[in-house]
Motif scaffolding. Structure first.
Motif, PDB file in Angstrom:
ATOM      1  N   UNK A 125       0.859  -1.185   0.000  1.00 49.71           N
ATOM      2  CA  UNK A 125       0.000   0.000   0.000  1.00 49.71           C
ATOM      3  C   UNK A 125       0.892   1.230   0.000  1.00 49.71           C
ATOM      4  N   UNK A 126       0.544   2.232  -0.815  1.00 51.79           N
ATOM      5  CA  UNK A 126       1.271   3.487  -0.735  1.00 51.79           C
ATOM      6  C   UNK A 126       0.287   4.631  -0.525  1.00 51.79           C
ATOM      7  N   UNK A 127       0.811   5.808  -0.309  1.00 53.41           N
ATOM      8  CA  UNK A 127      -0.019   6.956   0.021  1.00 53.41           C
ATOM      9  C   UNK A 127      -1.087   7.171  -1.048  1.00 53.41           C
ATOM     10  N   UNK A 128      -2.303   7.365  -0.615  1.00 60.12           N
ATOM     11  CA  UNK A 128      -3.402   7.607  -1.536  1.00 60.12           C
ATOM     12  C   UNK A 128      -4.197   6.366  -1.871  1.00 60.12           C
ATOM     13  N   UNK A 129      -3.646   5.208  -1.599  1.00 58.58           N
ATOM     14  CA  UNK A 129      -4.351   3.968  -1.949  1.00 58.58           C
ATOM     15  C   UNK A 129      -5.596   3.777  -1.099  1.00 58.58           C
ATOM     16  N   UNK A 130      -6.620   3.226  -1.713  1.00 55.18           N
ATOM     17  CA  UNK A 130      -7.861   2.939  -1.002  1.00 55.18           C
ATOM     18  C   UNK A 130      -7.895   1.468  -0.633  1.00 55.18           C
ATOM     19  N   UNK A 131      -8.451   1.182   0.529  1.00 56.03           N
ATOM     20  CA  UNK A 131      -8.532  -0.209   0.937  1.00 56.03           C
ATOM     21  C   UNK A 131      -9.815  -0.410   1.730  1.00 56.03           C
ATOM     22  N   UNK A 132     -10.236  -1.649   1.762  1.00 59.70           N
ATOM     23  CA  UNK A 132     -11.368  -2.015   2.604  1.00 59.70           C
ATOM     24  C   UNK A 132     -10.817  -2.925   3.695  1.00 59.70           C
ATOM     25  N   UNK A 133     -11.257  -2.662   4.927  1.00 62.33           N
ATOM     26  CA  UNK A 133     -10.685  -3.374   6.066  1.00 62.33           C
ATOM     27  C   UNK A 133     -11.733  -3.489   7.163  1.00 62.33           C
ATOM     28  N   UNK A 134     -11.355  -4.200   8.212  1.00 61.79           N
ATOM     29  CA  UNK A 134     -12.258  -4.371   9.339  1.00 61.79           C
ATOM     30  C   UNK A 134     -11.598  -3.800  10.578  1.00 61.79           C
ATOM     31  N   UNK A 135     -12.401  -3.207  11.465  1.00 60.55           N
ATOM     32  CA  UNK A 135     -11.835  -2.668  12.694  1.00 60.55           C
ATOM     33  C   UNK A 135     -11.517  -3.840  13.608  1.00 60.55           C
ATOM     34  N   UNK A 136     -10.253  -3.941  14.032  1.00 58.55           N
ATOM     35  CA  UNK A 136      -9.800  -5.088  14.780  1.00 58.55           C
ATOM     36  C   UNK A 136      -9.779  -4.824  16.278  1.00 58.55           C
ATOM     37  N   UNK A 137      -9.251  -3.662  16.651  1.00 61.21           N
ATOM     38  CA  UNK A 137      -9.107  -3.348  18.070  1.00 61.21           C
ATOM     39  C   UNK A 137      -8.869  -1.858  18.203  1.00 61.21           C
ATOM     40  N   UNK A 138      -8.766  -1.409  19.432  1.00 60.43           N
ATOM     41  CA  UNK A 138      -8.458  -0.001  19.668  1.00 60.43           C
ATOM     42  C   UNK A 138      -7.158   0.129  20.418  1.00 60.43           C
ATOM     43  N   UNK A 139      -6.420   1.195  20.120  1.00 57.59           N
ATOM     44  CA  UNK A 139      -5.237   1.500  20.909  1.00 57.59           C
ATOM     45  C   UNK A 139      -5.667   2.289  22.136  1.00 57.59           C
ATOM     46  N   UNK A 140      -4.710   2.470  23.039  1.00 60.51           N
ATOM     47  CA  UNK A 140      -5.068   3.141  24.289  1.00 60.51           C
ATOM     48  C   UNK A 140      -5.494   4.590  24.060  1.00 60.51           C
ATOM     49  N   UNK A 141      -5.010   5.218  22.959  1.00 55.14           N
ATOM     50  CA  UNK A 141      -5.405   6.602  22.703  1.00 55.14           C
ATOM     51  C   UNK A 141      -6.714   6.687  21.929  1.00 55.14           C
ATOM     52  N   UNK A 142      -7.357   5.560  21.666  1.00 49.52           N
ATOM     53  CA  UNK A 142      -8.656   5.585  20.994  1.00 49.52           C
ATOM     54  C   UNK A 142      -8.568   5.401  19.494  1.00 49.52           C
ATOM     55  N   UNK A 143      -7.351   5.392  18.941  1.00 49.11           N
ATOM     56  CA  UNK A 143      -7.214   5.159  17.504  1.00 49.11           C
ATOM     57  C   UNK A 143      -7.555   3.708  17.207  1.00 49.11           C
ATOM     58  N   UNK A 144      -8.139   3.491  16.015  1.00 54.83           N
ATOM     59  CA  UNK A 144      -8.527   2.107  15.720  1.00 54.83           C
ATOM     60  C   UNK A 144      -7.425   1.397  14.951  1.00 54.83           C
ATOM     61  N   UNK A 145      -7.374   0.115  15.175  1.00 60.06           N
ATOM     62  CA  UNK A 145      -6.437  -0.722  14.450  1.00 60.06           C
ATOM     63  C   UNK A 145      -7.244  -1.545  13.448  1.00 60.06           C
TER      64      UNK A 145
END
Lengths: 287, 337
Positions: A125-145
């Motif tokens: 993947x490089x900058x600008x690429x679109x992808x479809x994904x699933x939310x796996x977990x959250x980091x401690x700061x609330x960002x999603x993985x």
């Protein structure tokens, strides 16, 4: 606010409110997100639905960024390539993170990450690429993985993106839709919708031997004019529906598409307001 | 100019392949020469001497999306001092500046936003302050005072084709501009010995409105001016028919198309801006600019100039019709009272 209203507040499951409306007494209830306290009253600070958990009163905003939940399907765009991870814009408050360990790598679905994989991250993947994904977990700061560890997920091509308010995408049984006009739709719960040419399930890459070349390819297939027209028609239908604030579902989109085909109009006629209004009127009848 | 939206390679090639197909197709179903709907409103800022708001491609139902530009002109009195460095010039000056709302470019850092503003300002300034377009009625007192015409534009939303929108708004605002009428004022010492005590103080005398052509006294001695009250706030800016319109040709060699969206702008290698003015149906090219890293040969440019003139003439005609209609509407409004 008098006693009767309190009872009303207690009984109603979900009620709409607007900023400045006083909801309840701050002595009886605790203020949650979307509210503030002024002169011993809990007051809504956003427009949305009131939600109550025991003594906690919150207002869920109608117009907001995407609030991720584990298991959600999202469509995102790579914004940054970092050591062992990508940053992904998913219309949320923070950029999502896609770890190198959460993507499928060439040569076998399950294998250890090598240093050479780290060095060629831009090959996936490089900058600008679109992808479809699933939310796996959250980091401690609330960002999603995110993760793309399924053959359904991965890089997107053969189509175009439409962005809509996230609240208009309902949770469906499946977010991968196929319309009979040869158009595939991916309804990301974050409000990004991917409209693309239909790819037959049997032709999908990586059924058996996971062809990394094809999965991470940037090259579009041949797309004929009819498909292109269908894609832009579907895009327009989505735009018209969201401008009228109608939640999108598979049946609704299909009905709307069929209606526009029946009218035998050009795609650009959808620009006209009366046409859009007629479309919305026709599909909301009997609903 | 760096593109403000990022696109994946697949999206870029999808857009390009669509444009090069026969017939060309675009993401929103328009043909190559189709514009989105343009809406224009003049006299939107009550405190400005002239103003206009232009939006291209706004959603007709909820008013979201679309490029939106606000333009306003303000006249400022400037003294003409040669060599003092105040900048005043005999005959007045025109200055343009473009500001971009940070909300229009949420992904840009403030430094990048400044760069973008500077680029837009340079293009407008170099085109609109050209001597061939200079209005003649910006002088107040010859050699002493003149008007400084400030044209300020704000980009409120950018969803593509911001240059055409800027030039449309600029032309509409300048068309709408009213220059206040002025009358020169002269101080004249009373003849000595004529009166008693107050004679030497000097007396103010207001000129007659009808000035004799043979009487050169006012020109030599006028030191200040006053603004007489007028019902229509002044006269039109001289040469308001001449302000140019811009047409942006987006090039995907060998094809070209008009009114690109942001995604389309990000997907194309080269843009050609053409600024045209049609003085009594005679086309004048007032400016030309290429943007991007693509290449263009001279024969191609000649072809594009011809095509561009055709498109610019259509924009010009419909803009003029709209401006006249706005003006008539305002006169009617005023005559109601």
């Amino acid at each position: 606010m008098d006693i009767d209203d309190y009872e009303d507040f207690d009984s109603s499951g979900s009620r709409l409110t607007c900023p400045g409306e006083s909801l309840t007494s701050s002595q009886a209830y605790m203020r949650g997100h979307g509210t503030y306290v002024d002169s011993e009253e809990v007051i809504a600070s956003v427009a949305g639905t009131i939600e109550r958990v025991n003594k906690l009163v919150t207002v869920r905003a109608i117009r907001s960024r995407y609030n991720p939940e584990v298991g959600d399907l999202v469509v995102g765009r790579i914004t940054e390539v970092q050591p062992r991870r990508w940053k992904v814009d998913a219309h949320s408050r923070q950029d999502a993170v896609l770890m190198l360990s959460s993507v499928n790598l060439p040569g076998g679905v399950q294998r250890r990450k090598l240093e050479s994989d780290e060095l060629q991250m831009r090959g996936f993947f490089e900058e600008g690429d679109l992808l479809v994904a699933e939310v796996q977990a959250f980091f401690s700061d609330g960002a999603m993985s995110l993760h793309t560890r399924s053959l359904k997920y991965g890089k997107l091509r053969n189509g175009q993106l439409v962005a809509v308010p996230p609240i208009l995408v309902r949770r469906l049984k499946s977010h991968f839709l196929t319309l009979p006009c040869g158009v595939d739709l991916i309804l990301g719960l974050n409000g990004y919708i991917w409209v693309s040419k239909h790819v037959k399930a049997s032709e999908q890459e990586g059924e058996e031997g996971f062809d990394a070349e094809a999965v991470y390819s940037n090259v579009n297939d041949e797309i004929d004019e009819a498909t292109r027209t269908a894609i832009s028609r579907v895009t327009h239908v989505i735009r018209v529906l969201t401008s009228h604030f109608i939640p999108l579902t598979d049946t609704l989109l299909l009905e709307a598409y069929e209606w526009t085909v029946e009218q035998e109009t050009n795609v650009r006629d959808l620009f006209q307001q009366d046409f859009g209004d007629a479309l919305v009127a026709s599909i909301t009848v009997g609903r | 100019m760096a593109s403000t939206t990022s696109l994946s390679k697949a999206e870029k090639s999808y857009i390009q392949a669509g444009l090069l197909a026969n017939p060309p197709t675009r993401g929103d179903g328009r043909s190559a020469q189709d514009f989105r709907t343009i809406s224009l409103q003049t006299s939107v800022a009550p405190l400005a001497n002239g103003s206009a708001r232009v939006s291209i491609g706004r959603d007709p139902h909820d008013g979201s999306g679309g490029t939106e530009v606000l333009a306003a002109t303000k006249l400022e009195v400037e003294s003409v001092d040669l060599g003092s460095g105040s900048g005043g010039v005999n005959g007045g000056r025109v200055m343009c500046s473009v500001t971009c709302s940070p909300a229009a470019y949420p992904h840009l850092s403030s430094a990048a936003l400044d760069d973008l503003q500077y680029d837009l300002t340079t293009i407008l300034n170099s085109t609109l302050t050209h001597p061939s377009l200079h209005p003649k009625n910006l002088t107040i007192l010859p050699g002493k005072k003149s008007w400084l015409l400030n044209l300020d534009l704000v980009v409120l939303v950018d969803s593509g084709n911001v240059f055409d929108a800027l030039f449309l708004a600029a032309r509409a605002a300048l068309w709408d501009t009213k220059v206040p009428r002025t009358r020169s004022v002269e101080y004249k010492a009373r003849k000595a010995g004529g009166g008693g005590e107050g004679g030497e103080k000097g007396d103010m005398e207001v000129d007659e409105e009808v000035v004799s052509g043979f009487d050169t006294r006012q020109i030599r001695h006028a030191t200040d001016f006053e603004l007489p009250d007028y019902w229509d706030e002044g006269e039109e800016l001289d040469g308001r028919d001449r302000w140019p319109v811009c047409v942006t040709l987006n090039l995907v060699p060998p094809a070209h198309f008009l009114d690109a969206t942001l995604e389309e702008e990000a997907a194309i290698p080269l843009r050609l801006l053409l600024m045209f003015s049609f003085d009594s149906d005679e086309p004048h090219i007032q400016g030309m600019r290429t943007m991007g890293n693509g290449e263009l040969t001279v024969p191609q440019l000649g072809e594009l100039l011809k095509e561009g003139e055709k498109y610019a003439r259509q924009i010009w005609q419909s803009l003029n019709a709209k401006l006249k209609e706005e003006e008539l509407g305002r006169i009617k409004e005023r005559n109601k009272f």
